[in-house]
Write a protein that holds these residues in place. Structure first.
Motif, short mmCIF file in Angstrom:
data_model
loop_
_atom_site.label_atom_id
_atom_site.label_comp_id
_atom_site.label_asym_id
_atom_site.label_seq_id
_atom_site.Cartn_x
_atom_site.Cartn_y
_atom_site.Cartn_z
N MET A 1 0.66 -1.13 0.16
CA MET A 1 -0.06 -0.07 0.17
C MET A 1 0.81 1.35 0.06
O MET A 1 1.87 1.21 0.85
CB MET A 1 -0.82 0.03 1.19
N THR A 2 0.63 2.01 -0.79
CA THR A 2 1.40 3.43 -0.90
C THR A 2 1.03 4.46 -1.01
O THR A 2 -0.42 4.46 -1.03
CB THR A 2 2.26 3.29 -2.49
N THR A 3 1.29 5.68 -0.79
CA THR A 3 1.12 6.98 -0.82
C THR A 3 0.96 7.43 -2.15
O THR A 3 1.67 7.28 -3.02
CB THR A 3 1.56 7.78 0.35
N GLY A 4 0.02 8.63 -2.44
CA GLY A 4 0.09 9.35 -3.53
C GLY A 4 -0.95 10.51 -3.38
O GLY A 4 -1.36 10.76 -2.40
N PRO A 5 -1.00 11.32 -4.44
CA PRO A 5 -1.93 12.37 -4.37
C PRO A 5 -3.23 12.07 -4.14
O PRO A 5 -3.99 12.94 -3.46
CB PRO A 5 -1.50 13.04 -5.86
N ALA A 6 -3.52 10.94 -4.62
CA ALA A 6 -5.06 10.64 -4.44
C ALA A 6 -5.32 10.01 -3.05
O ALA A 6 -6.62 9.77 -2.72
CB ALA A 6 -5.51 9.71 -5.43
N CYS A 7 -4.33 9.86 -2.23
CA CYS A 7 -4.61 9.15 -1.05
C CYS A 7 -4.80 10.20 0.21
O CYS A 7 -5.00 9.86 1.52
CB CYS A 7 -3.45 8.36 -0.60
N GLY A 8 -4.80 11.54 -0.20
CA GLY A 8 -5.22 12.55 0.87
C GLY A 8 -3.77 12.79 1.67
O GLY A 8 -2.89 12.80 0.83
N ARG B 1 9.80 17.92 3.27
CA ARG B 1 9.98 19.26 2.70
C ARG B 1 11.50 19.33 2.08
O ARG B 1 11.87 19.97 1.31
CB ARG B 1 9.61 20.46 3.84
N TYR B 2 12.11 18.88 3.12
CA TYR B 2 13.84 19.32 3.07
C TYR B 2 14.06 18.24 1.71
O TYR B 2 14.96 18.80 0.82
CB TYR B 2 14.59 18.64 4.06
N HIS B 3 13.71 16.84 1.78
CA HIS B 3 14.31 16.16 0.69
C HIS B 3 13.49 16.25 -0.70
O HIS B 3 13.87 15.78 -1.66
CB HIS B 3 14.40 14.55 1.24
N GLY B 4 12.34 16.69 -0.60
CA GLY B 4 11.38 17.10 -1.78
C GLY B 4 10.94 15.80 -2.45
O GLY B 4 10.93 15.56 -3.55
N THR B 5 10.41 14.75 -1.41
CA THR B 5 10.46 13.30 -2.25
C THR B 5 9.07 13.06 -1.28
O THR B 5 8.77 13.55 -0.17
CB THR B 5 11.33 12.38 -2.28
N ASP B 6 8.45 11.61 -1.46
CA ASP B 6 7.58 10.98 -0.73
C ASP B 6 8.06 10.12 0.47
O ASP B 6 9.10 9.75 0.36
CB ASP B 6 6.25 10.47 -1.58
N THR B 7 7.18 9.88 1.24
CA THR B 7 7.44 9.02 2.37
C THR B 7 8.04 7.63 2.10
O THR B 7 9.05 7.18 2.57
CB THR B 7 6.36 8.73 3.35
N ARG B 8 7.31 7.01 1.00
CA ARG B 8 7.83 5.59 0.70
C ARG B 8 9.31 5.74 0.22
O ARG B 8 10.14 4.96 0.50
CB ARG B 8 6.73 4.98 -0.23
N GLU C 1 12.80 3.89 1.24
CA GLU C 1 13.49 3.04 0.35
C GLU C 1 14.86 3.44 0.34
O GLU C 1 16.00 2.45 0.32
CB GLU C 1 12.83 2.99 -1.13
N VAL C 2 15.05 4.79 0.53
CA VAL C 2 16.50 5.46 0.41
C VAL C 2 17.18 4.96 1.81
O VAL C 2 18.49 4.53 1.88
CB VAL C 2 16.48 7.10 0.40
N LEU D 1 6.63 -0.62 3.78
CA LEU D 1 4.99 -0.65 3.98
C LEU D 1 4.55 0.69 4.26
O LEU D 1 4.66 1.19 5.40
CB LEU D 1 4.47 -1.83 4.73
N ALA D 2 3.83 1.72 3.10
CA ALA D 2 3.41 2.83 3.65
C ALA D 2 1.81 2.69 3.51
O ALA D 2 1.30 2.16 2.62
CB ALA D 2 3.86 3.85 2.70
N VAL D 3 1.05 3.19 4.70
CA VAL D 3 -0.14 3.24 4.70
C VAL D 3 -0.87 4.61 4.96
O VAL D 3 -0.48 5.52 5.78
CB VAL D 3 -0.83 2.47 5.95
N ALA D 4 -1.81 5.18 3.75
CA ALA D 4 -2.13 6.41 3.89
C ALA D 4 -3.01 6.68 5.00
O ALA D 4 -3.83 5.80 5.25
CB ALA D 4 -2.80 6.65 2.60
#
Length: 335
Positions: free
Chosen positions: A1-8, A58-65, A69-70, A108-111
């Motif tokens: 389960m991933t996060t994204g713009p549609a996940c709020g 905000r600092y890394h400019g990316t998403d949580t998932r 992975e990083v 595993l990321a849960v929105a």
């Protein structure tokens, strides 16, 4: 389960699980990697941690998932350690998610908008914070999943599990957990360990192994520019039992002579007799910067000679390797 713009709203809490029985030094290095991702890291010794990701996003400019992975890539490539990462809108969801990741590692990321639905089919014992006794009590009343727990009125859960425990379980089953991630570093310590190939009964062999750990610990502390105020010795026995004691040094020290005397006192206090040892752990506790330790004037010529020899041995080890020189008893044990 991933996060994204549609996940709020984006989940911002990361829960990291390291392998069980990870040596403390490696665990500390994992915490350092986490500090490179976020300024808010809460150590959960002996092998887990929480990270607040709001500022990191905000600092890394990316998403949580992607941050998860990083972390995995850095941990594997730099430390040879894989980790299980759960990310969610709260500590409970993130910690529950990390436990659902199969070893050796994964993310595993849960929105937030999906948290309640994701939790619902899980067994109640999978919900972070539910212990075996609580799970048994819920099973007796036919409550086998988190969804069923969430459907029961909080008052009923409180009657089953007790006041505070019931209230927390009812809230967390619904994904409610307002606790913040509180920055907390691991108390300063350094540890070294030895595992015996066979159960050890020989007092001389055990004492030689302990002496080797003293040498390793002293070298580690001096290399880090630290001194220990106390030592902890942990003995592990066949059958899974253990013995552990801590004693303070007269003065903070990283010198083998001081560490050896206290380590031997701890071993003598254990009263081994015929105990079948499987391993030893020696830990320097309550560490301080060696530069803060006042040099004591000594009239003990033998001690001063040993300290001079220690400095010479450190120079040899720096040039030829840590095992280039050491106590004769250690080398006899290894031969």
């Amino acid at each position: 389960m991933t996060t994204g713009p549609a996940c709020g709203k984006v989940p911002t809490v990361m829960h990291v699980r390291c392998p069980d029985r990870l040596p403390e030094e490696l665990y500390r290095q994992v915490l350092e990697l986490l500090s490179g991702l976020s300024a808010v890291v809460q150590a959960l010794p002996p092998s887990a941690a929480l990270v607040e990701l709001k500022g990191a996003l905000r600092y890394h400019g990316t998403d949580t998932r992607r941050l998860g992975e990083v972390l995995r890539v850095r941990s594997i490539s730099r430390l040879g350690v894989d980790v299980r990462v759960g990310i969610g809108p709260s500590i409970t969801v993130a910690a529950t998610a990390s436990a659902q990741v199969e070893p050796p590692g994964g993310v595993l990321a849960v929105a937030p908008g999906e948290a309640a639905g994701w939790l619902a089919p899980l067994a109640v014992e999978a919900l972070h914070g539910i212990g075996p006794r609580q799970a048994d009590a819920l099973h007796e009343y036919g409550i086998h999943t988190v969804g069923l727990l969430a459907a029961v009125t909080p008052a009923t859960v409180q009657r089953l599990l007790g006041g505070r425990a019931g209230r927390l379980a009812a809230e967390r089953a619904r994904g409610i957990d307002p606790r913040p991630v509180v920055p907390r570093a691991l108390p300063a310590s350094a540890s070294v360990r030895h595992a015996f190939d066979r159960h050890a009964l020989d007092g001389a062999a055990v004492r030689a192994a302990l002496l080797d750990l003293v040498v390793q610990l002293g070298l580690l502390l001096r290399g880090r520019g630290q001194a220990a105020r106390a030592l902890t010795l942990c003995l592990r026995f066949a059958g899974g039992t253990s013995w552990e004691r801590t004693r303070r040094l007269a003065e903070p020290s990283a010198h083998e002579d001081d560490l050896r005397q206290l380590a031997y006192q701890l071993m003598d206090a254990a009263g081994l007799q015929r105990g079948r040892l499987t391993g030893l752990v020696l830990r320097g506790e309550d560490l301080v910067d060696a530069g803060q330790v006042a040099e004591q004037i000594s009239l003990d010529g033998a001690r001063e000679s040993r300290l001079i020899a220690e400095q010479a041995a450190d120079r040899i080890r720096a040039k030829f390797g840590d095992r280039a020189i050491g106590p004769a008893a250690v080398f006899r044990r290894a031969s």
